[in-house]
Design a protein around this motif. Structure first.
Motif, short mmCIF file in Angstrom:
data_model
loop_
_atom_site.label_atom_id
_atom_site.label_comp_id
_atom_site.label_asym_id
_atom_site.label_seq_id
_atom_site.Cartn_x
_atom_site.Cartn_y
_atom_site.Cartn_z
N ALA A 12 0.85 -1.20 0.00
CA ALA A 12 0.00 0.00 0.00
C ALA A 12 0.88 1.24 0.00
O ALA A 12 0.60 2.21 -0.72
N ALA A 13 1.95 1.22 0.79
CA ALA A 13 2.88 2.35 0.80
C ALA A 13 3.55 2.51 -0.57
O ALA A 13 3.70 3.62 -1.08
N LYS A 14 3.93 1.41 -1.18
CA LYS A 14 4.60 1.45 -2.48
C LYS A 14 3.69 2.02 -3.57
O LYS A 14 4.13 2.81 -4.41
N PHE A 15 2.42 1.63 -3.56
CA PHE A 15 1.51 1.98 -4.65
C PHE A 15 0.56 3.13 -4.34
O PHE A 15 -0.25 3.50 -5.18
N GLY A 16 0.60 3.69 -3.13
CA GLY A 16 -0.29 4.81 -2.80
C GLY A 16 -1.72 4.39 -2.54
O GLY A 16 -2.66 5.08 -2.94
N ILE A 17 -1.89 3.28 -1.84
CA ILE A 17 -3.22 2.77 -1.51
C ILE A 17 -3.54 3.12 -0.06
O ILE A 17 -2.72 2.93 0.83
N VAL A 18 -4.76 3.61 0.18
CA VAL A 18 -5.23 3.92 1.53
C VAL A 18 -6.32 2.92 1.88
O VAL A 18 -7.31 2.78 1.16
N LEU A 19 -6.14 2.22 2.99
CA LEU A 19 -7.08 1.19 3.43
C LEU A 19 -8.10 1.79 4.38
O LEU A 19 -7.75 2.51 5.31
N HIS A 20 -9.38 1.46 4.14
CA HIS A 20 -10.46 1.93 5.01
C HIS A 20 -11.06 0.79 5.82
O HIS A 20 -11.30 0.94 7.02
N ALA A 21 -11.33 -0.33 5.17
CA ALA A 21 -11.95 -1.48 5.85
C ALA A 21 -11.52 -2.76 5.15
O ALA A 21 -11.28 -2.76 3.94
N VAL A 22 -11.44 -3.85 5.91
CA VAL A 22 -11.03 -5.13 5.34
C VAL A 22 -11.64 -6.28 6.13
O VAL A 22 -11.87 -6.17 7.33
N GLN A 23 -11.90 -7.35 5.40
CA GLN A 23 -12.23 -8.63 6.03
C GLN A 23 -11.73 -9.72 5.07
O GLN A 23 -12.08 -9.72 3.89
N VAL A 24 -10.91 -10.61 5.59
CA VAL A 24 -10.33 -11.68 4.78
C VAL A 24 -11.01 -12.99 5.16
O VAL A 24 -11.01 -13.39 6.32
N LEU A 25 -11.61 -13.63 4.15
CA LEU A 25 -12.18 -14.96 4.33
C LEU A 25 -11.20 -15.97 3.75
O LEU A 25 -10.15 -15.61 3.24
N SER A 26 -11.55 -17.23 3.80
CA SER A 26 -10.58 -18.26 3.41
C SER A 26 -10.22 -18.22 1.94
O SER A 26 -9.12 -18.61 1.56
N THR A 27 -11.13 -17.75 1.09
CA THR A 27 -10.84 -17.78 -0.35
C THR A 27 -10.88 -16.41 -1.01
O THR A 27 -10.71 -16.31 -2.22
N ASN A 28 -11.17 -15.38 -0.25
CA ASN A 28 -11.22 -14.05 -0.87
C ASN A 28 -11.00 -12.95 0.15
O ASN A 28 -11.12 -13.17 1.35
N ILE A 29 -10.69 -11.79 -0.36
CA ILE A 29 -10.41 -10.62 0.45
C ILE A 29 -11.43 -9.54 0.08
O ILE A 29 -11.62 -9.25 -1.09
N HIS A 30 -12.07 -8.99 1.09
CA HIS A 30 -12.98 -7.85 0.90
C HIS A 30 -12.30 -6.62 1.48
O HIS A 30 -11.97 -6.61 2.67
N GLU A 31 -12.10 -5.61 0.65
CA GLU A 31 -11.45 -4.39 1.10
C GLU A 31 -12.17 -3.18 0.51
O GLU A 31 -12.65 -3.23 -0.61
N VAL A 32 -12.18 -2.12 1.30
CA VAL A 32 -12.59 -0.82 0.79
C VAL A 32 -11.35 0.05 0.93
O VAL A 32 -10.80 0.17 2.03
N LEU A 33 -10.91 0.60 -0.19
CA LEU A 33 -9.67 1.38 -0.18
C LEU A 33 -9.73 2.49 -1.19
O LEU A 33 -10.63 2.55 -2.02
N THR A 34 -8.77 3.38 -1.08
CA THR A 34 -8.65 4.49 -2.02
C THR A 34 -7.31 4.37 -2.73
O THR A 34 -6.27 4.18 -2.10
N ASP A 35 -7.37 4.49 -4.04
CA ASP A 35 -6.18 4.45 -4.90
C ASP A 35 -5.77 5.90 -5.18
O ASP A 35 -6.42 6.57 -5.97
#
Length: 183
Positions: A12-35
């Motif tokens: 995220a630091a490398k690419f300029g991503i800002v994380l707002h919310a996340v939940q990781v399940l066993s087969t997928n990742i749910h994220e709300v972020l700003t690029d």
């Protein structure tokens, strides 16, 4: 959890991503972020590849880690869409029938109270990431930020407004899981 937080914080630091919310399940990742720099595809590709490879080493898995198929990247326009997606993200483990409340999810997740308040600092995992490689710092930190659109639209009430969306999403997820016979 260390693998997710470390790879996400570093990239995220490398690419300029800002994380707002996340939940990781066993087969997928749910994220709300700003690029912030237009690098979201590169971030997702590199982070997911590194995370999957590290998990395979950690678990000694020869098979795939994440579901096949393209990542679902959705542009959120406006405060309503952003708050609704955060609600969906945080309620996902409930709708899947895995827990009755997101606070019970043992995996990577955030709560409404984390957004805009919590920073996660994690040390480089002992596996997969070569400590001699300057790309892998000893520790990395990522802050969970309140989405600017919510602050602009709702001011000091942003957290309370967001809390309402999250509560409604959790209630709807619980009902959907019950109707589907998952809980």
């Amino acid at each position: 959890q260390q693998l997710y937080w470390y790879t996400t914080a570093v990239l995220a630091a490398k690419f300029g991503i800002v994380l707002h919310a996340v939940q990781v399940l066993s087969t997928n990742i749910h994220e709300v972020l700003t690029d912030t720099r237009g690098n979201l595809p590169q971030f997702v590709c590199e982070r997911n590849r590194l995370l999957a490879n590290a998990l395979k080493v950690h678990r000694r898995w020869p098979e795939e880690v994440f579901q096949r198929g393209a990542a679902s990247l959705v542009e959120l326009v406006g405060a309503h869409a952003t708050a609704k997606e955060i609600g969906y993200t945080l309620a996902n483990c409930v709708e899947a029938g895995l827990v009755s409340d997101p606070s019970l999810w043992p995996g990577v997740t955030t709560s409404i109270d984390d957004i805009g308040e919590r920073s996660v600092t994690v040390q480089r995992p002992a596996i997969y990431f070569d400590p001699r490689n300057k790309n892998w710092p000893h520790e990395a930190t990522i802050r969970l930020e309140m989405p600017p659109i919510l602050e602009t639209t709702h001011g000091n009430a942003a957290r309370d407004v967001l809390r309402g969306y999250v509560i409604r999403a959790i209630d709807a997820a619980r009902e959907a899981a019950q109707q589907a016979g998952r809980i």
